[in-house]
Design a protein around this motif. Structure first.
Motif, PDB file in Angstrom:
ATOM      1  N   GLY A 107      90.106  38.939  64.643  1.00  0.00           N
ATOM      2  CA  GLY A 107      88.727  39.362  64.333  1.00  0.00           C
ATOM      3  C   GLY A 107      88.695  40.124  63.022  1.00  0.00           C
ATOM      4  N   MET A 108      87.960  39.630  62.048  1.00  0.00           N
ATOM      5  CA  MET A 108      87.936  40.274  60.735  1.00  0.00           C
ATOM      6  C   MET A 108      87.344  41.685  60.818  1.00  0.00           C
ATOM      7  N   GLU A 109      86.372  41.866  61.717  1.00  0.00           N
ATOM      8  CA  GLU A 109      85.786  43.218  61.847  1.00  0.00           C
ATOM      9  C   GLU A 109      86.851  44.193  62.345  1.00  0.00           C
ATOM     10  N   SER A 125      91.186  34.968  62.543  1.00  0.00           N
ATOM     11  CA  SER A 125      89.981  34.901  63.372  1.00  0.00           C
ATOM     12  C   SER A 125      90.277  35.337  64.801  1.00  0.00           C
ATOM     13  N   LYS A 165      85.030  40.291  56.670  1.00  0.00           N
ATOM     14  CA  LYS A 165      84.331  39.056  57.051  1.00  0.00           C
ATOM     15  C   LYS A 165      83.514  38.600  55.844  1.00  0.00           C
ATOM     16  N   THR A 166      83.762  37.383  55.392  1.00  0.00           N
ATOM     17  CA  THR A 166      83.096  36.886  54.183  1.00  0.00           C
ATOM     18  C   THR A 166      82.198  35.725  54.566  1.00  0.00           C
ATOM     19  N   ASP A 167      80.926  35.863  54.245  1.00  0.00           N
ATOM     20  CA  ASP A 167      79.954  34.830  54.611  1.00  0.00           C
ATOM     21  C   ASP A 167      79.372  34.246  53.324  1.00  0.00           C
ATOM     22  N   ASN A 192      82.216  30.637  56.300  1.00  0.00           N
ATOM     23  CA  ASN A 192      80.862  30.118  56.526  1.00  0.00           C
ATOM     24  C   ASN A 192      80.308  29.349  55.316  1.00  0.00           C
TER      25      ASN A 192
END
Ligand code: PMP
Length: 411
Positions: A298-300, A295, A209-211, A82
């Motif tokens: 799903g990173m979660e 992706s 998940k890195t934002d 992101n």
């Protein structure tokens, strides 16, 4: 969640044929590097088999197709963390990305009297570039007072004590103990103290998940090979304004607009101005395939899987008195330990004789021994494809696998 056994089918190294010391491979050194799924291997091969040409350097179709591939990969990586697309700089990996921040930003803007804050738990790649900058600029290096798990309070103490700190550089997840830092809170704090924050994401971007925008950090670095991608490629993600202000630390073809015999030159805008020379095009194609693969899982889900494995592992280990665990309370995929009375490298050699890949030593973090009170440890690290059965094999061999002599004389 996902079906780990289905996922494993996509990894040639996990097809059951791969042996180490004649035993089925149990790969538990994922903090060092990770295995590659077929889609990444195919994407990398596609460059060599179908698409070989340089990017930005020609007027024929193949060059144009490569430009499109590079642009698509940059978009995919920006989406993955992101950030804006033009905030992604391709580097040879995390190490080069950190050096780019050091030589491109810190060398230009820091001076005698300024400070850089790191911790003793940092990897060599997040320590030595700052030591070099301190040598070159005469700025000071400060260390967060920590036992290995960096807290917001500890960072705040350092920032209060040394108001001259201009840059904080820490790993989001440490590579020895696997502790996770509350990066969003630390970033807020740094900015309140007028310091920039550089996050070494080598061990976090592959697992969480890195934002980039939400964390509001200034620099983020990571390597593709630790997230199912190829070696020799990674990224620096940095705020656009900082990239514009920074200087490249390597120069050459592909990053300039013009240069003249009076020594003047004009550079392209970021990110191109940091990407001198022919890019690792096969690596870039594989990098994109890797982030799209992650992706799609799903990173979660990956984070959840690793957490579940960690709990399972600790449960299996029980309270065994022969094993010292240094990071029972960590948040994810790394377990760091020693067997009482056994040198770490001997334990790793013994496990190797059983087909189990783990890492021993200081794990490139050569200041952490003071925090741990031991010169060397064994590190096992899981990833999205690790199974409970592999944990069983590891625990069984760790607890009942015999001693180092077995590695040489048995089986
Ligand atoms: N930082 C950390 C926390 C790491 O774990 C590593 C790799 N072990 C690096 C930096 C360096 O990464 P690379 O060798 O891929 O550049």
């Amino acid at each position: 969640m996902y079906d780990v056994y289905e996922i494993r089918k996509q990894f040639p190294m996990l097809d059951g044929n791969k042996k180490m010391q004649g035993k089925p491979l149990v790969f538990l050194d994922n903090a060092s590097t990770t295995l590659k799924p077929q889609c990444v291997i195919d994407a990398t091969n596609r460059y060599y088999a179908e698409m070989t040409a340089n990017s930005h350097r020609g007027d024929y179709d193949l060059c144009y197709f490569m430009d499109v591939e590079v642009a698509k990969a940059r978009e995919a990586i920006a989406k993955f963390v992101n950030s804006e697309v033009n905030e992604v700089v391709f580097t040879s990996g995390d190490t080069e990305a950190l050096n780019l921040v050091a030589y491109g930003y810190a060398l230009k803007y820091l001076k005698e009297g300024d400070g850089i804050l790191i911790s003793e738990a940092e990897h060599a790649s997040n320590s030595l570039p700052w030591f070099r900058i301190a040598e070159l600029t005469k700025c000071s290096i400060y260390f967060i007072n920590t036992d290995g798990r960096i807290t917001v309070g500890q960072v705040e103490k350092s920032l209060n004590k040394h108001p001259n700190i201009k840059l904080v550089s820490i790993a989001h997840v440490g590579n020895v103990l696997g502790y996770r830092v509350d990066v969003k809170a630390v970033a807020k704090l740094c900015h309140r103290h007028n310091a920039l924050i550089c996050i070494d994401g080598a061990q976090s971007v592959p697992h969480l998940k890195t934002d980039f925008k939400d964390l509001d950090i200034d620099f983020l670095t990571f390597s593709a090979h630790k997230m199912c991608g190829p070696t020799g490629i990674g990224a620096l993600v940095a705020k656009e304004k900082l990239l514009n202000d920074m200087d490249p630390f390597i120069t050459g073809g592909g990053m300039n607009v013009s240069f003249k015999n009076d020594g003047t030159y004009l550079l392209l805008e970021a990110p191109a101005k940091f990407e001198a020379g022919t890019l690792n095009l096969a690596g870039i194609m594989g990098f994109r395939a890797a982030v799209e693969f992650l992706s799609s899982i799903g990173m979660e889900n990956i984070e959840e899987h690793e957490k579940e494995l960690h709990a399972y592992l600790l449960d299996k280990m029980g309270n065994n008195e022969d094993v010292i665990i240094y990071n029972k309370d960590n948040d994810g995929s790394i377990l760091t330990f020693n067997k009482k009375g056994v040198f770490a490298q001997d334990e790793a050699t013994l496990l190797n004789s059983k087909g189990i890949a783990v890492r021993s030593g200081q794990h490139c973090a050569k200041m952490i021994d003071r925090l741990l009170g031991t010169p060397a440890t064994v590190r096992m690290s899981t990833y999205l494809y690790t199974t409970k059965e592999e944990i069983d094999v590891f625990v069984e061999n760790l607890l009942n696998g015999g001693d180092i002599l077995d590695a040489y004389f048995n089986d």
